[in-house]
Design an enzyme around this catalytic site. Structure first.
Site, PDB file in Angstrom:
ATOM      1  N   ARG A  58       0.859  -1.184   0.000  1.00 46.06           N
ATOM      2  CA  ARG A  58       0.000   0.000   0.000  1.00 46.06           C
ATOM      3  C   ARG A  58       0.893   1.232   0.000  1.00 46.06           C
ATOM      4  O   ARG A  58       2.110   1.124   0.150  1.00 46.06           O
ATOM      5  CB  ARG A  58      -1.018   0.003   1.150  1.00 46.06           C
ATOM      6  CG  ARG A  58      -0.647  -0.618   2.451  1.00 46.06           C
ATOM      7  CD  ARG A  58       0.405   0.102   3.220  1.00 46.06           C
ATOM      8  NE  ARG A  58       0.096   1.500   3.384  1.00 46.06           N
ATOM      9  CZ  ARG A  58       0.991   2.438   3.604  1.00 46.06           C
ATOM     10  NH1 ARG A  58       2.301   2.127   3.702  1.00 46.06           N
ATOM     11  NH2 ARG A  58       0.656   3.693   3.750  1.00 46.06           N
ATOM     12  N   GLY A  59       0.256   2.400  -0.146  1.00 51.14           N
ATOM     13  CA  GLY A  59       1.030   3.632  -0.332  1.00 51.14           C
ATOM     14  C   GLY A  59       1.080   3.889  -1.836  1.00 51.14           C
ATOM     15  O   GLY A  59       1.371   2.964  -2.617  1.00 51.14           O
ATOM     16  N   ARG A 100      -7.404  -0.477  -7.002  1.00 50.86           N
ATOM     17  CA  ARG A 100      -7.668   0.644  -6.077  1.00 50.86           C
ATOM     18  C   ARG A 100      -7.813   1.918  -6.915  1.00 50.86           C
ATOM     19  O   ARG A 100      -6.956   2.204  -7.752  1.00 50.86           O
ATOM     20  CB  ARG A 100      -6.525   0.811  -5.042  1.00 50.86           C
ATOM     21  CG  ARG A 100      -6.405  -0.366  -4.082  1.00 50.86           C
ATOM     22  CD  ARG A 100      -5.523  -0.042  -2.885  1.00 50.86           C
ATOM     23  NE  ARG A 100      -6.210   0.774  -1.907  1.00 50.86           N
ATOM     24  CZ  ARG A 100      -5.599   1.323  -0.853  1.00 50.86           C
ATOM     25  NH1 ARG A 100      -4.287   1.147  -0.670  1.00 50.86           N
ATOM     26  NH2 ARG A 100      -6.275   2.044   0.017  1.00 50.86           N
ATOM     27  N   ASP A 247      -2.175  10.766  -2.131  1.00 53.78           N
ATOM     28  CA  ASP A 247      -2.532   9.714  -3.092  1.00 53.78           C
ATOM     29  C   ASP A 247      -2.822  10.288  -4.464  1.00 53.78           C
ATOM     30  O   ASP A 247      -2.694   9.602  -5.468  1.00 53.78           O
ATOM     31  CB  ASP A 247      -3.732   8.912  -2.588  1.00 53.78           C
ATOM     32  CG  ASP A 247      -3.283   8.022  -1.454  1.00 53.78           C
ATOM     33  OD1 ASP A 247      -3.237   8.500  -0.306  1.00 53.78           O
ATOM     34  OD2 ASP A 247      -2.909   6.865  -1.739  1.00 53.78           O
ATOM     35  N   ASN A 257      -5.769  12.243   0.316  1.00 58.47           N
ATOM     36  CA  ASN A 257      -4.871  11.434   1.151  1.00 58.47           C
ATOM     37  C   ASN A 257      -5.725  10.654   2.144  1.00 58.47           C
ATOM     38  O   ASN A 257      -6.959  10.796   2.183  1.00 58.47           O
ATOM     39  CB  ASN A 257      -3.830  12.322   1.859  1.00 58.47           C
ATOM     40  CG  ASN A 257      -2.721  11.495   2.488  1.00 58.47           C
ATOM     41  OD1 ASN A 257      -2.138  10.625   1.852  1.00 58.47           O
ATOM     42  ND2 ASN A 257      -2.433  11.721   3.757  1.00 58.47           N
ATOM     43  N   LYS A 258      -5.087   9.861   2.952  1.00 60.32           N
ATOM     44  CA  LYS A 258      -5.783   8.969   3.891  1.00 60.32           C
ATOM     45  C   LYS A 258      -6.862   9.705   4.675  1.00 60.32           C
ATOM     46  O   LYS A 258      -6.660  10.840   5.127  1.00 60.32           O
ATOM     47  CB  LYS A 258      -4.738   8.354   4.829  1.00 60.32           C
ATOM     48  CG  LYS A 258      -5.252   7.421   5.897  1.00 60.32           C
ATOM     49  CD  LYS A 258      -6.097   6.287   5.364  1.00 60.32           C
ATOM     50  CE  LYS A 258      -5.416   5.454   4.300  1.00 60.32           C
ATOM     51  NZ  LYS A 258      -6.359   4.561   3.558  1.00 60.32           N
TER      52      LYS A 258
HETATM   53  O1  MRU Z   1      -4.645   3.030   2.091  1.00 60.38           O
HETATM   54  P1  MRU Z   1      -3.181   3.304   2.029  1.00 60.38           P
HETATM   55  O2  MRU Z   1      -2.425   2.774   3.210  1.00 60.38           O
HETATM   56  O3  MRU Z   1      -2.578   2.868   0.706  1.00 60.38           O
HETATM   57  O4  MRU Z   1      -3.081   4.887   2.079  1.00 60.38           O
HETATM   58  C1  MRU Z   1      -1.814   5.473   1.937  1.00 60.38           C
HETATM   59  C2  MRU Z   1      -1.809   6.940   2.117  1.00 60.38           C
HETATM   60  O5  MRU Z   1      -2.827   7.570   2.267  1.00 60.38           O
HETATM   61  C3  MRU Z   1      -0.478   7.623   2.034  1.00 60.38           C
HETATM   62  O6  MRU Z   1      -0.456   8.790   2.803  1.00 60.38           O
HETATM   63  C4  MRU Z   1      -0.195   7.998   0.565  1.00 60.38           C
HETATM   64  O7  MRU Z   1      -0.378   6.905  -0.274  1.00 60.38           O
HETATM   65  C5  MRU Z   1       1.167   8.537   0.399  1.00 60.38           C
HETATM   66  S1  MRU Z   1       2.384   7.271   0.428  1.00 60.38           S
HETATM   67  C6  MRU Z   1       3.878   7.973   0.137  1.00 60.38           C
END
Ligand code: MRU
Length: 357
Positions: A58-59, A100, A247, A257-258
């Site tokens: 993830r990320g 995703r 993201d 973002n998250k």
């Molecule tokens: O659901 P995730 O864990 O993939 O979400 C990740 C994030 O929101 C991160 O902040 C984002 O991808 C930046 S990663 C460098």
């Protein structure tokens, strides 16, 4: 296969998320961290899809790199003709992108690979070799971008050493080092007295499981808090700056973002605290006009109703589980990229650095 941009001894212990090992994709299973460090071998494209969808990897940058390699899973032994292979790759591309929807790096990396497929090739071997080189280039460019983000962002940490971060935008989310965590690591190595407040990041606890884990591996002083403690920490003067990853950043500067990032940005405005976002240019989606146009991933309700397989809510509880939110550009102080720190007006400045489409 890829070269690091030069990690110092203390940072060389940071875990690697994506490995391309003799033409086999191996992914660190982030669902099991920090208790267990195990690698998943992706034999088929379905394995890569599942790893992305279930957040084993993830990320935003890490899922893009994984998908670029994943497109090639088990194809090096293929008996398909060149024409058949191209059709097969197009189907795989669509399938992987559907894993995703919010992080633009996934579609960006897969589309970049598919751009290669449009070239002229004599046989399947030549096409696959060219695709492998492209995936390695995507991986390598991300390593370089992360190091540059660290270089550009470190001055902010000298000025604002007490930082709050959300989710995980560290080594685990990228190729190496991180985006939001890169300037923090650089500052720590320089001897700046940094301290990181780590939001636990409900519901999947990327802060607790991943960010606290990697900061502690390096030795960066950090304190874990629950998401609803951020306002209090700001009110008592414990936060100089909020620094998060992204993201997707769209043409007008809105940042996906998250989930929970928007809360922090609003709090920053209230407490007059700078709110910075760090990301590679591959996260900038100049073709999407505003945050309203971003497809926000809705995840399974069991991520909220259950804890480690056990139901914790009453039966039949209605649940909303958006995985991301959108922070409007007017709440963002600056965007740290490998090309430097962007400031408002973002619409104009994002166009200048040329986000990918
Ligand atoms: O659901 P995730 O864990 O993939 O979400 C990740 C994030 O929101 C991160 O902040 C984002 O991808 C930046 S990663 C460098």
């Amino acid at each position: 296969m890829t070269k690091t941009a030069g990690l110092t001894k203390s940072l060389s212990g940071l875990p690697r998320t994506v490995l391309w090992d003799n033409r086999v994709l191996r992914l660190l299973d982030q669902r099991r961290l920090p208790q267990e460090r195990s690698l998943i071998t992706c034999h088929q494209v379905e394995d890569v899809f599942e790893c992305i969808q279930t957040l084993a990897v993830r990320g935003a940058p890490a899922i893009g790199i994984s998908a670029a390699y994943g497109l090639l899973a088990d194809l090096f032994e293929t008996r398909l003709s060149l024409a058949q292979l191209k059709i097969h790759l197009a189907e795989r591309a669509e399938y992987l992108i559907s894993a995703r929807p919010t992080a633009v790096n996934l579609a960006w990396a897969v589309n970049r690979m598919m751009g290669v497929v449009e070239g002229k090739f004599d046989d399947t071997g030549e096409l696959l070799e060219r695709l492998e080189r492209e995936a390695i280039a995507i991986h390598q460019e991300d390593i370089n971008a992360c190091h540059k983000i660290g270089d550009h962002g470190v001055a902010l940490l000298r000025k604002y050493p007490n930082v709050l971060t959300h989710c995980n935008a560290g080594s685990l989310a990228v190729s190496e080092l991180g985006t939001a965590l890169a300037p923090i690591y650089r500052a720590y190595e320089e001897g700046v007295k940094v301290h990181v407040l780590v939001d636990e990041t409900r519901p999947l606890l990327q802060g607790t499981r991943l960010t606290a884990f990697e900061l502690q591996l390096v030795g960066v002083p950090c304190t874990l808090i629950t998401d609803n403690m951020a306002a209090h920490m700001m009110a008592i003067g414990k936060v100089d700056m909020v620094l998060v990853g992204a993201d997707r950043i769209v043409a007008n500067g809105d940042v996906a973002n998250k989930i929970g990032t928007l809360n922090l940005a609003i709090l920053c405005q209230h407490f007059n605290i700078p709110f910075y976002v760090a990301c590679p240019v591959s996260t900038i989606d100049i073709d999407t006009e505003s945050g309203n146009d971003i497809n926000i991933e809705q995840r399974n309700s069991t991520e909220i109703t259950h804890w480690r397989g056990e139901q914790i809510s009453p039966d039949d509880t209605n649940v909303a589980n958006p995985a991301f939110d959108v922070t409007p550009a007017n709440l963002v102080t600056g965007i740290i990229t490998e090309k430097g720190i962007l400031r408002p007006p973002f619409e104009q400045n994002l166009k200048m650095i040329g986000g990918k489409s």
